[in-house]
Design a protein around this motif. Structure first.
Motif, mmCIF file in Angstrom:
data_model
loop_
_atom_site.group_PDB
_atom_site.id
_atom_site.type_symbol
_atom_site.label_atom_id
_atom_site.label_comp_id
_atom_site.label_asym_id
_atom_site.label_seq_id
_atom_site.Cartn_x
_atom_site.Cartn_y
_atom_site.Cartn_z
ATOM 1 N N GLN A 23 0.841 -1.199 0.000
ATOM 2 C CA GLN A 23 0.000 0.000 0.000
ATOM 3 C C GLN A 23 0.874 1.247 0.000
ATOM 4 O O GLN A 23 1.793 1.378 0.802
ATOM 5 N N ILE A 24 0.560 2.127 -0.936
ATOM 6 C CA ILE A 24 1.289 3.404 -1.052
ATOM 7 C C ILE A 24 0.340 4.525 -0.649
ATOM 8 O O ILE A 24 -0.640 4.800 -1.351
ATOM 9 N N SER A 25 0.607 5.142 0.490
ATOM 10 C CA SER A 25 -0.226 6.249 0.996
ATOM 11 C C SER A 25 0.423 7.572 0.609
ATOM 12 O O SER A 25 1.434 7.987 1.190
ATOM 13 N N ILE A 26 -0.162 8.221 -0.393
ATOM 14 C CA ILE A 26 0.425 9.446 -0.944
ATOM 15 C C ILE A 26 0.019 10.660 -0.110
ATOM 16 O O ILE A 26 -1.138 10.807 0.276
ATOM 17 N N ASP A 27 0.987 11.530 0.144
ATOM 18 C CA ASP A 27 0.744 12.791 0.842
ATOM 19 C C ASP A 27 0.386 13.856 -0.199
ATOM 20 O O ASP A 27 1.231 14.224 -1.028
ATOM 21 N N PRO A 28 -0.837 14.388 -0.202
ATOM 22 C CA PRO A 28 -1.222 15.365 -1.229
ATOM 23 C C PRO A 28 -0.413 16.658 -1.177
ATOM 24 O O PRO A 28 -0.181 17.298 -2.210
ATOM 25 N N LYS B 127 2.776 16.939 -0.474
ATOM 26 C CA LYS B 127 4.051 16.707 -1.148
ATOM 27 C C LYS B 127 3.866 16.629 -2.668
ATOM 28 O O LYS B 127 4.769 17.011 -3.419
ATOM 29 N N LEU B 128 2.722 16.126 -3.109
ATOM 30 C CA LEU B 128 2.450 16.128 -4.546
ATOM 31 C C LEU B 128 2.413 17.542 -5.086
ATOM 32 O O LEU B 128 2.963 17.842 -6.160
ATOM 33 N N LEU B 129 1.777 18.442 -4.348
ATOM 34 C CA LEU B 129 1.718 19.848 -4.781
ATOM 35 C C LEU B 129 3.105 20.496 -4.746
ATOM 36 O O LEU B 129 3.460 21.279 -5.639
ATOM 37 N N VAL C 196 -1.233 12.099 -9.207
ATOM 38 C CA VAL C 196 -1.401 10.686 -8.860
ATOM 39 C C VAL C 196 -1.169 9.769 -10.071
ATOM 40 O O VAL C 196 -0.518 8.724 -9.952
ATOM 41 N N PRO C 197 -1.698 10.100 -11.273
ATOM 42 C CA PRO C 197 -1.413 9.235 -12.437
ATOM 43 C C PRO C 197 0.071 9.076 -12.732
ATOM 44 O O PRO C 197 0.500 8.009 -13.192
ATOM 45 N N GLN C 198 0.874 10.111 -12.457
ATOM 46 C CA GLN C 198 2.313 9.991 -12.681
ATOM 47 C C GLN C 198 2.933 8.970 -11.716
ATOM 48 O O GLN C 198 3.810 8.188 -12.099
ATOM 49 N N ALA D 247 5.288 9.515 -0.444
ATOM 50 C CA ALA D 247 4.298 8.662 0.200
ATOM 51 C C ALA D 247 4.962 7.729 1.196
ATOM 52 O O ALA D 247 6.193 7.644 1.289
ATOM 53 N N THR D 248 4.108 7.037 1.919
ATOM 54 C CA THR D 248 4.538 6.009 2.859
ATOM 55 C C THR D 248 4.194 4.638 2.275
ATOM 56 O O THR D 248 3.052 4.391 1.879
ATOM 57 N N VAL D 249 5.177 3.758 2.200
ATOM 58 C CA VAL D 249 4.973 2.420 1.645
ATOM 59 C C VAL D 249 4.935 1.419 2.796
ATOM 60 O O VAL D 249 5.826 1.420 3.658
ATOM 61 N N GLN D 250 3.900 0.587 2.800
ATOM 62 C CA GLN D 250 3.771 -0.383 3.893
ATOM 63 C C GLN D 250 3.080 -1.655 3.391
ATOM 64 O O GLN D 250 2.397 -1.657 2.372
ATOM 65 N N MET D 251 3.292 -2.736 4.134
ATOM 66 C CA MET D 251 2.606 -3.988 3.882
ATOM 67 C C MET D 251 1.374 -4.036 4.771
ATOM 68 O O MET D 251 1.467 -3.901 5.987
#
Length: 432
Positions: free
Chosen positions: A186-191, A193-195, A201-203, A260-264
């Motif tokens: 699971q990749i939890s994206i920080d919005p 940091k995207l900005l 997100v598609p990238q 983002a944060t990557v976790q199992m």
């Protein structure tokens, strides 16, 4: 007509006995071939089309998936009607055919039509057929008794070992898994940091997909030796996902870990399976194939479970929570006891009232021959041995017995009358 049949039977007793014996043997073979189940299959002759489009609302599913499928599937021959159901992320289409249509012929027709409809559906949407089972095909439920093992490991054992082994059992249509957690990255994206990095997100999705791929290579020879060049691009750990570059800004790569944060973790669940209030478990449901013998399928599955149990981790074992085989055995045993009791009671009644053992014996012989012959008709009409059909046979024995008693008593009465007349004639002859 009836008198002629009786007269012919009396004159050809040996032929009647041979025909009765042949009918009884044929009936015994029919009993062995007749499918045994506890519950009669009253479900409709249907084919289920399942379509998954995760994350979409029911209204969007209805407009772009369910409605196009329903309208296009209605032109299939020998069809009665089509039902559609839309829910969050999923669509179900129930194609109901005529009762005399072969289920596998129907599945082929539906698959042919789906292949032409798929081009008109949204990108990434792929309809698929449901299992070739019926509404009463759930013949066995089991769980994994694995103390000390987390739910993710239990579900992994079920999905990647037990399920594949049990699906090879003849007569099994599907092994439906339930309970536990399905492992996923699971990749939890920080919005924010995207900005900051001016990314979308598609990238991020495109970067993960392109890096989780195997590229082709070639073979070349050097110094009389052959070498194969290939690239191994499948992701195998959390660190590999976190180090995937998404974009290069001023010579500095922007990685997944920067955004983002990557976790199992486990897939989002809508419910849990708790057994006897002692905690959650993972397991599976054995779905029987259409038209199979439930008793034989259950026995084959249990035999396969004993074989599969040898490869389970230490301390893990099967726990059967629902077994229709027990109900089938109890139903058959109850009918057998009823038949034996009826044969004994009828024989005693006939013997006590007529005091004639041959009359009682003739009625006892009628019952097994008639029951065996009834299974010939059950196989001819495709009816399985279940609670309904076996109960009907048990109730029909009363009619068979009544006819036998009436005919025996009537024959005994007429023979007695004729014997009295014969005695009178003999007395008159002696007097003269």
């Amino acid at each position: 007509m009836v008198h002629k049949i009786i007269e012919w039977s009396m004159r050809n007793r040996f032929i009647v006995l041979v025909l009765s014996a042949g009918l009884f043997i044929w009936g015994l073979f029919s009993v062995q071939k007749n499918p045994i189940d506890a519950i009669p299959d009253l479900s409709e002759n249907q084919v289920i089309v399942f379509t998954e489009w995760m994350g979409r609302s029911p209204q969007l599913i209805e407009d772009q998936v369910t409605y196009p499928l329903v309208t296009n599937l209605q032109g299939i021959p020998k069809i009665k009607y089509v039902r559609g159901s839309s829910m969050f992320g999923m669509s179900f289409i129930y194609v109901i055919f005529e009762d005399d249509v072969d289920v596998y012929w129907a599945r082929e027709r539906v698959m042919e039509r789906i292949s032409t409809i798929s081009k008109t559906l949204p990108e990434g949407v792929a309809p698929q057929l449901g299992p070739d089972g019926t509404g009463v095909g759930h013949v066995l439920w089991y769980t994994l008794d694995a103390p000390g093992t987390d739910l993710g490991e239990q579900r992994a054992i079920q999905d990647w070992y037990v399920k594949f082994a049990l699906q090879n059992v003849p007569g099994v249509s599907e092994i439906a898994s339930f309970g536990g957690f399905q492992k996923q990255y699971q990749i939890s994206i920080d919005p924010n940091k995207l900005l900051y990095y001016k990314l979308s997100v598609p990238q991020v999705i495109a970067a993960v997909r392109s890096n989780n791929n195997e590229s082709g290579g070639r073979k070349f020879e050097m110094s009389d030796m052959g070498y194969i060049i290939k690239t191994s691009g499948y992701l195998k750990s959390l660190d590999e996902i976190a180090n995937i570059p998404v974009k290069n800004q001023n010579g500095t790569p922007i990685k997944i870990a920067d955004l983002a944060t990557v976790q199992m973790t486990g897939e989002t669940r809508l419910g849990i399976f708790d057994q006897d209030g002692e905690g959650e478990r993972a397991g599976g449901i054995v779905v029987m194939r259409y038209g199979e013998n439930a008793a034989e399928v259950i026995d084959r599955v249990k035999a396969k479970m004993n074989e599969v149990a040898k490869g389970l981790p230490k301390g893990v074992k099967f726990d059967i929570v629902y077994d229709r085989g027990e109900l089938i055995k109890e139903s058959v045993a109850s009918i057998k006891n009823t038949l034996i009791e009826e044969m004994i009671v009828v024989s005693l009644i006939v013997f006590i009232f007529l005091f004639h053992w041959r009359s009682a014996l003739s009625i006892i012989i009628q019952i097994p021959i008639t029951i065996a012959a009834s299974f010939i008709l059950l196989n001819a009409f495709g009816i399985s041995s279940n609670i309904m059909s076996l109960t009907g046979i048990a109730l029909a024995i009363g009619v068979i017995v009544d006819n036998g008693i009436i005919m025996s008593e009537n024959a005994y009465k007429h023979l007695a009358e004729r014997y009295e007349l014969w005695e009178k004639d003999q007395n008159k002859t002696t007097t003269l």
